[in-house]
Design a protein around this motif. Sequence first.
Motif: not given
Length: 128
Positions: A114-122, A92-107
Amino acid sequence: VQLQASGGGLVQAGGSLRLSCAASGRTTSSYVVGWFRQAPGKEREFVAAINWSPWGDNPYYSEAIEGRFTISRGNGKKTVFLQMGSLKPEDTAVYYCALRLSAGKGLYYRGTAHYNYWGQGTQVTVSS
């Protein structure tokens, strides 16, 4: 970039839910979408993440949910799903999605910083 999370609700323990995260706006050629959750009185914690990158999607999970949740990309670009199964009251929690503008191989990107943008949560509520 804007993120819209949806799909939360009330479910009994042992049940399932599927969350969706739709991203809009300009992104880079490789990026990461992650799911986090925050329960009352607790810090926001990593749940799962998946890449859009030349080397594949490389999904990864927190130990708390591994084997019960699955993160996947939609057929359309910029859509991510979190299929949650065998739900427990402690999910039980508020679940948020987030986006990072770069993806490093093996990272792996498990921190909120680490994330640049966030949604409002559900809200996801699991009853015992």
